[in-house]
Write a protein that holds these residues in place. Structure first.
Motif, PDB file in Angstrom:
ATOM      1  N   LEU A  11       0.824  -1.216   0.000  1.00 52.61           N
ATOM      2  CA  LEU A  11       0.000   0.000   0.000  1.00 52.61           C
ATOM      3  C   LEU A  11       0.851   1.257   0.000  1.00 52.61           C
ATOM      4  CD1 LEU A  11      -2.890  -0.997   2.446  1.00 52.61           C
ATOM      5  CD2 LEU A  11      -3.000  -0.768  -0.041  1.00 52.61           C
ATOM      6  N   LEU A  12       1.963   1.247   0.740  1.00 50.14           N
ATOM      7  CA  LEU A  12       2.845   2.414   0.774  1.00 50.14           C
ATOM      8  C   LEU A  12       3.452   2.678  -0.598  1.00 50.14           C
ATOM      9  CD1 LEU A  12       4.294   4.656   2.297  1.00 50.14           C
ATOM     10  CD2 LEU A  12       6.059   2.996   2.948  1.00 50.14           C
ATOM     11  N   SER A  13       3.927   1.620  -1.243  1.00 48.66           N
ATOM     12  CA  SER A  13       4.521   1.760  -2.576  1.00 48.66           C
ATOM     13  C   SER A  13       3.485   2.232  -3.592  1.00 48.66           C
ATOM     14  CB  SER A  13       5.117   0.421  -3.022  1.00 48.66           C
ATOM     15  OG  SER A  13       5.675   0.522  -4.316  1.00 48.66           O
ATOM     16  N   LEU A  17       3.460   5.893  -5.604  1.00 52.48           N
ATOM     17  CA  LEU A  17       3.498   5.946  -7.066  1.00 52.48           C
ATOM     18  C   LEU A  17       2.292   6.695  -7.631  1.00 52.48           C
ATOM     19  CD1 LEU A  17       4.684   2.307  -7.860  1.00 52.48           C
ATOM     20  CD2 LEU A  17       5.998   4.409  -8.098  1.00 52.48           C
ATOM     21  N   ILE A  18       1.114   6.446  -7.066  1.00 50.37           N
ATOM     22  CA  ILE A  18      -0.098   7.105  -7.563  1.00 50.37           C
ATOM     23  C   ILE A  18      -0.042   8.605  -7.317  1.00 50.37           C
ATOM     24  CG2 ILE A  18      -2.595   7.334  -7.209  1.00 50.37           C
ATOM     25  CD1 ILE A  18      -2.620   4.312  -6.578  1.00 50.37           C
ATOM     26  N   ILE A  19       0.312   8.992  -6.091  1.00 43.16           N
ATOM     27  CA  ILE A  19       0.345  10.417  -5.743  1.00 43.16           C
ATOM     28  C   ILE A  19       1.348  11.175  -6.615  1.00 43.16           C
ATOM     29  CG2 ILE A  19       1.015  12.061  -3.932  1.00 43.16           C
ATOM     30  CD1 ILE A  19      -0.210  10.100  -1.908  1.00 43.16           C
ATOM     31  N   LEU A  20       2.545  10.611  -6.785  1.00 42.96           N
ATOM     32  CA  LEU A  20       3.567  11.297  -7.581  1.00 42.96           C
ATOM     33  C   LEU A  20       3.187  11.339  -9.064  1.00 42.96           C
ATOM     34  CD1 LEU A  20       6.857  10.017  -5.892  1.00 42.96           C
ATOM     35  CD2 LEU A  20       5.764  12.252  -5.667  1.00 42.96           C
ATOM     36  N   HIS A  21       2.574  10.249  -9.553  1.00 40.04           N
ATOM     37  CA  HIS A  21       2.127  10.246 -10.959  1.00 40.04           C
ATOM     38  C   HIS A  21       1.088  11.343 -11.192  1.00 40.04           C
ATOM     39  CE1 HIS A  21       1.009   8.468 -14.881  1.00 40.04           C
ATOM     40  NE2 HIS A  21      -0.211   8.862 -14.559  1.00 40.04           N
ATOM     41  N   GLY A 354      -2.012  -9.367 -11.701  1.00 40.74           N
ATOM     42  CA  GLY A 354      -2.722  -8.188 -11.214  1.00 40.74           C
ATOM     43  C   GLY A 354      -2.188  -7.758  -9.860  1.00 40.74           C
ATOM     44  N   PHE A 355      -3.089  -7.290  -9.013  1.00 38.95           N
ATOM     45  CA  PHE A 355      -2.680  -6.740  -7.723  1.00 38.95           C
ATOM     46  C   PHE A 355      -2.108  -7.809  -6.796  1.00 38.95           C
ATOM     47  CE2 PHE A 355      -5.665  -3.593  -9.352  1.00 38.95           C
ATOM     48  CZ  PHE A 355      -4.937  -2.431  -9.143  1.00 38.95           C
ATOM     49  N   ALA A 356      -2.607  -9.026  -6.895  1.00 35.55           N
ATOM     50  CA  ALA A 356      -2.075 -10.105  -6.054  1.00 35.55           C
ATOM     51  C   ALA A 356      -0.629 -10.403  -6.423  1.00 35.55           C
ATOM     52  CB  ALA A 356      -2.929 -11.360  -6.201  1.00 35.55           C
ATOM     53  N   ALA A 357      -0.325 -10.360  -7.727  1.00 34.40           N
ATOM     54  CA  ALA A 357       1.042 -10.615  -8.177  1.00 34.40           C
ATOM     55  C   ALA A 357       1.989  -9.536  -7.665  1.00 34.40           C
ATOM     56  CB  ALA A 357       1.085 -10.676  -9.707  1.00 34.40           C
ATOM     57  N   ILE A 358       1.528  -8.285  -7.704  1.00 36.19           N
ATOM     58  CA  ILE A 358       2.354  -7.177  -7.201  1.00 36.19           C
ATOM     59  C   ILE A 358       2.553  -7.322  -5.695  1.00 36.19           C
ATOM     60  CG2 ILE A 358       2.498  -4.674  -6.895  1.00 36.19           C
ATOM     61  CD1 ILE A 358       0.836  -4.389  -9.455  1.00 36.19           C
ATOM     62  N   ASN A 373      13.699  -0.936  -4.243  1.00 35.82           N
ATOM     63  CA  ASN A 373      14.002  -1.614  -5.499  1.00 35.82           C
ATOM     64  C   ASN A 373      12.717  -1.990  -6.235  1.00 35.82           C
ATOM     65  OD1 ASN A 373      15.877  -2.752  -7.365  1.00 35.82           O
ATOM     66  ND2 ASN A 373      15.407  -4.771  -6.570  1.00 35.82           N
ATOM     67  N   ILE A 374      11.749  -2.527  -5.501  1.00 35.96           N
ATOM     68  CA  ILE A 374      10.463  -2.895  -6.095  1.00 35.96           C
ATOM     69  C   ILE A 374       9.697  -1.656  -6.541  1.00 35.96           C
ATOM     70  CG2 ILE A 374       8.199  -3.937  -5.618  1.00 35.96           C
ATOM     71  CD1 ILE A 374       9.681  -5.834  -3.668  1.00 35.96           C
ATOM     72  N   THR A 375       9.725  -0.598  -5.723  1.00 33.58           N
ATOM     73  CA  THR A 375       9.016   0.635  -6.062  1.00 33.58           C
ATOM     74  C   THR A 375       9.572   1.254  -7.335  1.00 33.58           C
ATOM     75  OG1 THR A 375       8.501   1.071  -3.728  1.00 33.58           O
ATOM     76  CG2 THR A 375       8.384   2.945  -5.244  1.00 33.58           C
ATOM     77  N   ALA A 376      10.898   1.228  -7.491  1.00 34.40           N
ATOM     78  CA  ALA A 376      11.519   1.767  -8.705  1.00 34.40           C
ATOM     79  C   ALA A 376      11.069   0.983  -9.929  1.00 34.40           C
ATOM     80  CB  ALA A 376      13.043   1.728  -8.577  1.00 34.40           C
ATOM     81  N   LEU A 377      11.042  -0.346  -9.802  1.00 29.90           N
ATOM     82  CA  LEU A 377      10.609  -1.185 -10.923  1.00 29.90           C
ATOM     83  C   LEU A 377       9.140  -0.942 -11.250  1.00 29.90           C
ATOM     84  CD1 LEU A 377      11.184  -3.418 -12.957  1.00 29.90           C
ATOM     85  CD2 LEU A 377      10.705  -5.099 -11.169  1.00 29.90           C
TER      86      LEU A 377
END
Length: 446
Positions: A11-13, A17-21, A354-358, A373-377
């Motif tokens: 949820l943090l990641s 990402l959503i807010i910055l996008h 989908g979301f489960a995979a992430i 590292n995951i957030t950057a990807l």
């Protein structure tokens, strides 16, 4: 507790990402004096969890965590506000702005995604450096999974090159194999060429998704069940050094030896608390020891003298060039993945998640290094996906804006509404497919 840690990272990641996008759209819109009616983290269908209006913009958090959005006045977007579009254009509306300004607003989100990824890689390079295993350290070769064996690899193979490129760092092998056509290995002094099938990704996805090849590790005892015949002989963290006087340096040797000695009692030497202790262990009728196998961390592998890992550390300014290069490699790698997904022959589309995979790629224990590292990807994935020329995505809007700038003809509002609807249908189909894949794998690939 593990679920809570994974969920918190997820949820943090996602929120970051959503807010910055969306800020990437919001800031240029405000710079060009375009009214932004809403700025939302997650979707607020019917109601919001939290909202507050500041000036002309309502800021809030929705209840449906499938993304976020900014609602820009005079723009045909996910809100499908047809009533507003029927009114005469106003100076503060998106549709009243020059095409070049609208293009900058639409490209703002993906621009932030790519910048964020590069900033993260630069920061990680500076703070963590590069920890890797030189391929030359694998003096006894690799251990191979069942799928790897079917493809032609053998445990003990030393990987020399992939598609003509010499392997320097073993850490690079796993990612490169997915898209490789030919691998050259040294097998007991003989050079072998292994041709990989075009549907390799599909082949791997059909298994238990273990690495095709990995560095060989010792047999380390994990949990010992009460029902095990070796419940008193073996202890957690024991490292099996030999069986019947034969050195068993690696777990694959222990497993193979046990398979050849079913229903027998073997004399073993285990390393326990840094001391070698002789014990008698029982191999059951299935050729197994009846214990769970554990893995060792890098420090423990080095302590046993199996491998020497290398670490490069970088200065502040040096981190910029190295971090940018890492970002470029990740973008290229994700581009290859997308190309494979859109090629039915590879079967890579079956691996779309989908979301489960992430959620599942985040570790069970909190790790800032893994998180960033995951957030950057994910930021790169979000940026690339949004650039796809699909109506309803940023790339779709950009495509129509470029058409307008080249032809000097603006698509009609009716056309844009229909295109947006087609885009929504495509996105919903993709969402259902991706999350359907998650459900299928959860049920049938346990």
């Amino acid at each position: 507790m593990e679920i809570l840690i994974k969920l918190s990272q997820f949820l943090l990641s996602l929120s970051l990402l959503i807010i910055l996008h969306e800020l990437g759209h919001f800031i240029p819109a405000k710079m060009f004096k375009t009214r932004v009616e809403k700025f939302y983290l997650f979707f607020d269908i019917k109601y919001s969890l939290l909202k507050k209006k500041i000036g002309e913009t309502e800021y809030g958090i929705g209840w449906l965590p499938l993304g976020g959005y900014v609602k820009i006045s005079g723009m045909i977007d996910e809100s499908m506000d047809k009533e507003q579009m029927k009114l005469p254009p106003q100076p503060w509306e998106f549709r009243s702005k020059p095409a070049w300004q609208r293009l900058i607003i639409m490209l703002g989100g993906v621009t932030v995604n790519f910048i964020l990824a590069f900033v993260i890689y630069i920061g990680m390079t500076f703070f963590y450096g590069d920890l890797y295993l030189n391929n030359s350290e694998l003096k006894d070769g690799v251990v191979v999974s069942e799928i790897g064996e079917k493809l032609g690899f053998k445990t003990g193979d030393k990987i020399l090159s992939i598609d003509g490129e010499k392997v320097i760092r073993f850490n690079d092998v796993h990612g490169k194999l997915f898209f490789a056509k030919n691998v050259v290995v040294d097998r007991d002094g003989a050079i072998k060429n292994i041709a990989l099938p075009i549907d390799l990704i599909n082949t791997v996805l059909g298994g238990k998704q273990r690495p095709l090849v990995h560095w060989r590790e010792p047999f380390v005892v994990g949990q010992v069940p009460d029902s095990s015949a070796n419940q008193t002989a073996l202890k957690p963290k024991d490292v099996i050094k030999s069986l019947n006087g034969i050195e068993t340096k690696y777990a694959d040797q222990v497993i193979s030896f046990a398979q050849e000695n079913k229903n027998k009692t073997l004399q073993a030497v285990v390393l326990r608390n840094e001391k070698e202790i002789p014990v008698n262990i029982v191999i059951n009728e299935d050729g197994k020891l009846g214990v769970f196998v554990a893995s060792l961390d890098i420090e423990s592998l080095e302590k046993l003298g199996l491998y020497k890992f290398s670490k490069l550390e970088y200065g502040f300014f040096e981190s910029f060039s190295v971090g940018i290069e890492k970002g470029k490699e990740q973008i290229e790698g994700y581009g290859k993945q997308l190309k494979a997904i859109f090629n039915p022959k590879t079967g890579a589309y079956k691996g779309v998640g989908g979301f489960a995979a992430i959620y599942n790629i985040f570790p069970k224990t909190w790790s800032w290094e893994a998180f960033w590292n995951i957030t950057a990807l994910l930021s790169i994935m979000l940026g690339v996906m949004n650039l796809l020329p699909i109506p309803a995505l940023d790339g779709g809007h950009v495509m129509f804006l470029i058409y307008e700038m080249v032809t000097r003809r603006k698509p009609s509002d009716k056309f844009m509404e229909n295109a947006q609807m087609v885009g929504f249908v495509l996105l919903i189909a993709l969402l259902l497919f991706a999350n359907g894949n998650d459900i299928y794998k959860a049920i049938f690939h346990k």
